[in-house]
Write a protein that holds these residues in place. Structure first.
Motif, PDB file in Angstrom:
ATOM      1  N   ASP A  24      36.091  30.447  41.195  1.00 40.92           N
ATOM      2  CA  ASP A  24      35.288  30.001  40.059  1.00 40.92           C
ATOM      3  C   ASP A  24      36.030  28.905  39.299  1.00 40.92           C
ATOM      4  O   ASP A  24      35.449  27.893  38.925  1.00 40.92           O
ATOM      5  CB  ASP A  24      35.001  31.166  39.102  1.00 40.92           C
ATOM      6  N   VAL A  25      37.327  29.141  39.084  1.00 44.48           N
ATOM      7  CA  VAL A  25      38.138  28.236  38.280  1.00 44.48           C
ATOM      8  C   VAL A  25      39.479  28.019  38.966  1.00 44.48           C
ATOM      9  O   VAL A  25      40.139  28.983  39.367  1.00 44.48           O
ATOM     10  CB  VAL A  25      38.376  28.805  36.864  1.00 44.48           C
ATOM     11  N   LEU A  37      45.347  29.934  30.118  1.00 42.08           N
ATOM     12  CA  LEU A  37      44.013  29.759  30.707  1.00 42.08           C
ATOM     13  C   LEU A  37      43.811  30.684  31.900  1.00 42.08           C
ATOM     14  O   LEU A  37      42.740  31.285  32.063  1.00 42.08           O
ATOM     15  CB  LEU A  37      43.829  28.301  31.128  1.00 42.08           C
ATOM     16  N   GLU A  40      43.327  34.237  30.648  1.00 44.77           N
ATOM     17  CA  GLU A  40      42.032  34.395  29.990  1.00 44.77           C
ATOM     18  C   GLU A  40      40.907  34.439  31.018  1.00 44.77           C
ATOM     19  O   GLU A  40      40.013  35.305  30.959  1.00 44.77           O
ATOM     20  CB  GLU A  40      41.815  33.258  29.000  1.00 44.77           C
ATOM     21  N   ALA A  41      40.937  33.503  31.963  1.00 45.75           N
ATOM     22  CA  ALA A  41      39.859  33.436  32.955  1.00 45.75           C
ATOM     23  C   ALA A  41      39.848  34.674  33.846  1.00 45.75           C
ATOM     24  O   ALA A  41      38.790  35.265  34.099  1.00 45.75           O
ATOM     25  CB  ALA A  41      40.013  32.175  33.801  1.00 45.75           C
ATOM     26  N   ARG A  44      38.720  37.944  32.208  1.00 45.11           N
ATOM     27  CA  ARG A  44      37.304  37.966  31.817  1.00 45.11           C
ATOM     28  C   ARG A  44      36.376  37.956  33.029  1.00 45.11           C
ATOM     29  O   ARG A  44      35.163  37.812  32.889  1.00 45.11           O
ATOM     30  CB  ARG A  44      36.997  36.801  30.880  1.00 45.11           C
ATOM     31  N   LEU A  46      36.492  35.967  35.955  1.00 49.39           N
ATOM     32  CA  LEU A  46      36.317  34.794  36.798  1.00 49.39           C
ATOM     33  C   LEU A  46      37.323  34.809  37.944  1.00 49.39           C
ATOM     34  O   LEU A  46      38.481  35.193  37.756  1.00 49.39           O
ATOM     35  CB  LEU A  46      36.506  33.512  35.979  1.00 49.39           C
ATOM     36  N   THR A  48      39.945  33.327  39.831  1.00 53.28           N
ATOM     37  CA  THR A  48      40.828  32.314  39.252  1.00 53.28           C
ATOM     38  C   THR A  48      41.982  31.988  40.181  1.00 53.28           C
ATOM     39  O   THR A  48      42.545  32.868  40.840  1.00 53.28           O
ATOM     40  CB  THR A  48      41.383  32.824  37.904  1.00 53.28           C
ATOM     41  N   VAL A 403      37.832  28.755  28.166  1.00 51.06           N
ATOM     42  CA  VAL A 403      37.219  29.576  29.215  1.00 51.06           C
ATOM     43  C   VAL A 403      35.767  29.882  28.868  1.00 51.06           C
ATOM     44  O   VAL A 403      34.886  29.884  29.750  1.00 51.06           O
ATOM     45  CB  VAL A 403      38.041  30.858  29.441  1.00 51.06           C
ATOM     46  N   ALA A 407      32.778  28.766  31.378  1.00 54.62           N
ATOM     47  CA  ALA A 407      31.841  29.769  31.899  1.00 54.62           C
ATOM     48  C   ALA A 407      30.398  29.386  31.584  1.00 54.62           C
ATOM     49  O   ALA A 407      29.495  29.568  32.414  1.00 54.62           O
ATOM     50  CB  ALA A 407      32.176  31.139  31.314  1.00 54.62           C
ATOM     51  N   ILE A 414      30.585  36.348  31.657  1.00 54.15           N
ATOM     52  CA  ILE A 414      31.977  36.801  31.623  1.00 54.15           C
ATOM     53  C   ILE A 414      32.118  37.912  30.599  1.00 54.15           C
ATOM     54  O   ILE A 414      31.305  38.044  29.677  1.00 54.15           O
ATOM     55  CB  ILE A 414      32.956  35.650  31.288  1.00 54.15           C
ATOM     56  N   SER A 417      36.603  38.530  25.607  1.00 57.24           N
ATOM     57  CA  SER A 417      38.053  38.341  25.708  1.00 57.24           C
ATOM     58  C   SER A 417      38.788  39.594  25.282  1.00 57.24           C
ATOM     59  O   SER A 417      38.465  40.215  24.271  1.00 57.24           O
ATOM     60  CB  SER A 417      38.495  37.166  24.837  1.00 57.24           C
TER      61      SER A 417
END
Length: 557
Positions: A24-25, A37, A40-41, A44, A46, A48, A403, A407, A414, A417
């Motif tokens: 995704d990221v 980052l 966080e991603a 949540r 994603l 990553t 993020v 998203a 997502i 946080s």
């Protein structure tokens, strides 16, 4: 592992995972912003990936004054949103990383009847306390930030006797956060990302974006350990490469990299400072600037010096003129002015983003807030955003914001946080005093200073080191166990990675040759290094002129 049920977060370098699927990221850059980052991603939900072209936290993020700011300086500028943001984020770090961040008292001498007088500074302390009235909510008593106050001249001189012959009328005293090891703060975020399922790897360099039409769909990368090249695919790429952005985004045009202007920043490690207990903000008599002297690991961290920087990040050099100029500025803050080259233990240097090109004869105008660039809006290129910032304190909050935006662009749901409350690896310590007593009772054979060092670096994960060391370990066994723990769980590839960015053994100045050899031997044994490789690794550490990528690329690598 261990008797109290603590465990270590495991992080393994697996470049194959980067290629296995479409993420995704994908985050390019493993400094504090890239690390935040990725955490966080991944936490949540994603899918990553994070890549760093050298070691994690070896570039600009390796240079820090170690202060986790509560935003007092922004109060002078009436920037209340930034003050409140800094207060919130400082509290979050004190709560989620209590092993790495603790309160530190700070002093600034008062004088005269104007803005620097005791009455005016007292009003500033009061305003800061009112704005931060909830700063200690849910904090361990030993991590709470006391109220600010002002000191009489007599009280000030008891802490800073060097000011006896100055017109100081007293001092303003407040508390901020001190990060004992900023490299491990960033590393903790990378480990948390890996624990949440992110694919992470150091020494993987982004060479160019992969374009399909006007959309970035991934990155062409090279593994710098074996030279193999491969593609990493992602629905969104976040550029957090700092001064390296211009290199890997060059194919998108000269305007792709943001920001465009940079400054050299430098902090010096010196043997002695104004105080062994308090950070001191002292004003230069030559240029009026405020410099901070931070007691840290038994030495003093003095910062920060800035000048415009226009060269390549790969060739960063701190010149003799830089050091001489900075020592002169520091001496202009000190009534006795006695700092000399012989007092210098280490140089911390980095490259920071600026708002605009520096004007002749003026210091660079540093970026004040983190900068988010959506290249679809700016350049007509989809699938790419850039993030750049300069503050450790607010990196987590910036990551939460970014993020969320990414998203929404991807139209992916997502989770909320969790990073405001979830502890970093090793940070699940609700009561530091109880934790320290328990560790002392469980390991009475370890000297108090050595135990405190391990607990402040690793928190609850220190128990895994004690388990590796075995019962009644001597200093040698503890050293080998610490090296084994880092090698098996934290992805160091070179001796520099281990002594500068995992254990901190060399961050405040090189250890004795015998001690450095012991760390090299411990790492060599674990990784089956040859004698030549060990020799090359030691030389790379000894010859590192500053912490910028220190020891990342020994000749044998």
């Amino acid at each position: 592992m261990g008797g109290r049920g603590y465990f270590a977060t495991h992080m393994k370098r697996e470049p194959g995972k980067l290629q296995a699927d479409i993420h995704d990221v994908l985050i390019v850059g493993g400094g504090i912003y890239g690390a935040a980052l990725a955490r966080e991603a991944a936490t949540r939900g994603l899918k990553t990936a994070l890549i760093e072209q050298a070691d994690f936290c070896s570039g600009s993020s390796a240079n820090s004054l170690k202060i986790i700011h509560g935003g007092l300086r922004y109060l002078q500028q009436a920037d209340l949103p930034r003050v409140l943001e800094s207060i919130r984020e400082r509290s979050i770090l004190l709560r989620t990383a209590p092993h790495l961040v603790e309160p530190v008292p700070c002093l600034m001498p008062t004088r005269g009847l104007g803005m620097k007088s005791r009455p005016v500074m007292a009003l500033g302390m009061l305003a800061n306390d009112i704005l931060s009235c909830n700063r200690n909510r849910h904090l361990d008593p030993l991590r709470r930030i006391p109220r600010g106050t002002t000191l009489t001249r007599k009280e000030c001189l008891e802490i800073l006797p060097m000011l006896a012959d100055t017109p100081a009328t007293g001092a303003a005293q407040w508390y901020d956060g001190l990060a004992q090891d900023t490299e491990r703060l960033a590393l903790g975020m990378v480990k948390a990302a890996a624990e949440a399922g992110a694919a992470v790897a150091n020494y993987v360099k982004a060479e160019a974006p992969i374009l399909e039409g006007r959309r970035v769909v991934g990155v062409r990368a090279v593994d710098r350990l074996d030279g193999t090249t491969f593609d990493i695919r992602a629905e969104a790429v976040i550029d957090a490469a700092g001064p390296w952005s211009a290199q890997w985004l060059a194919g998108l045009g000269p305007r792709a990299a943001v920001p465009a202007h940079w400054a050299l920043s430098m902090n010096l490690i010196v043997k002695n400072g104004p105080s062994a207990t308090h950070a001191a903000g002292l004003q230069s008599r030559s240029n009026g600037r405020l410099y901070f002297f931070m007691p840290w690991r038994g030495v003093t961290l003095a910062g920060t010096y800035y000048r415009e920087y226009t060269g390549s990040p790969d060739g960063l050099q701190v010149t003799e003129a830089d050091i001489d100029s900075y020592l002169a500025e520091l001496n202009s803050c000190l009534p006795d002015g006695k700092l000399a080259r012989g007092d210098l233990l280490a140089v911390h240097a980095g490259i920071l983003p600026c708002r605009r090109r520096a004007r002749p004869g003026r210091e660079p105008d540093l970026l004040r807030h983190f900068q988010y660039t959506d290249h679809a809006k700016r350049d007509g290129i989809e699938g790419l955003v850039s993030v750049c910032g300069i503050k450790y304190t607010t990196a987590r909050g910036a990551a939460e914001t970014v993020v969320g935006k990414v998203a929404r662009k991807l139209r992916k749901p997502i989770a909320p946080s969790s990073t405001r409350s979830a502890p970093l690896p090793g940070g699940g310590i609700p009561d530091w005093a109880d934790f320290r007593r328990g560790m002392g009772a469980a390991h009475p054979e370890i000297p108090a200073a050595g135990l405190d060092r391990l607990l402040s670096l690793y928190g609850t994960e220190a128990e895994a080191i004690f388990a590796l060391a075995g019962p009644h370990p001597g200093a040698g066994a503890l050293l080998r166990a610490e090296a084994q723990f880092c090698l098996r769980n934290e992805m160091p590839q070179t001796l520099g990675d281990l002594v500068f960015r995992r254990t901190g053994i060399a961050s405040a100045g090189l250890p004795e040759a015998e001690a450095l050899r012991a760390w090299a031997d411990a790492m060599g044994t674990e990784l089956n290094w040859s004698a030549d490789r060990i020799h090359s690794e030691i030389r790379a550490v000894e010859r590192a002129p500053h912490l910028w990528q220190a020891g990342c690329f020994p000749a044998a690598l």
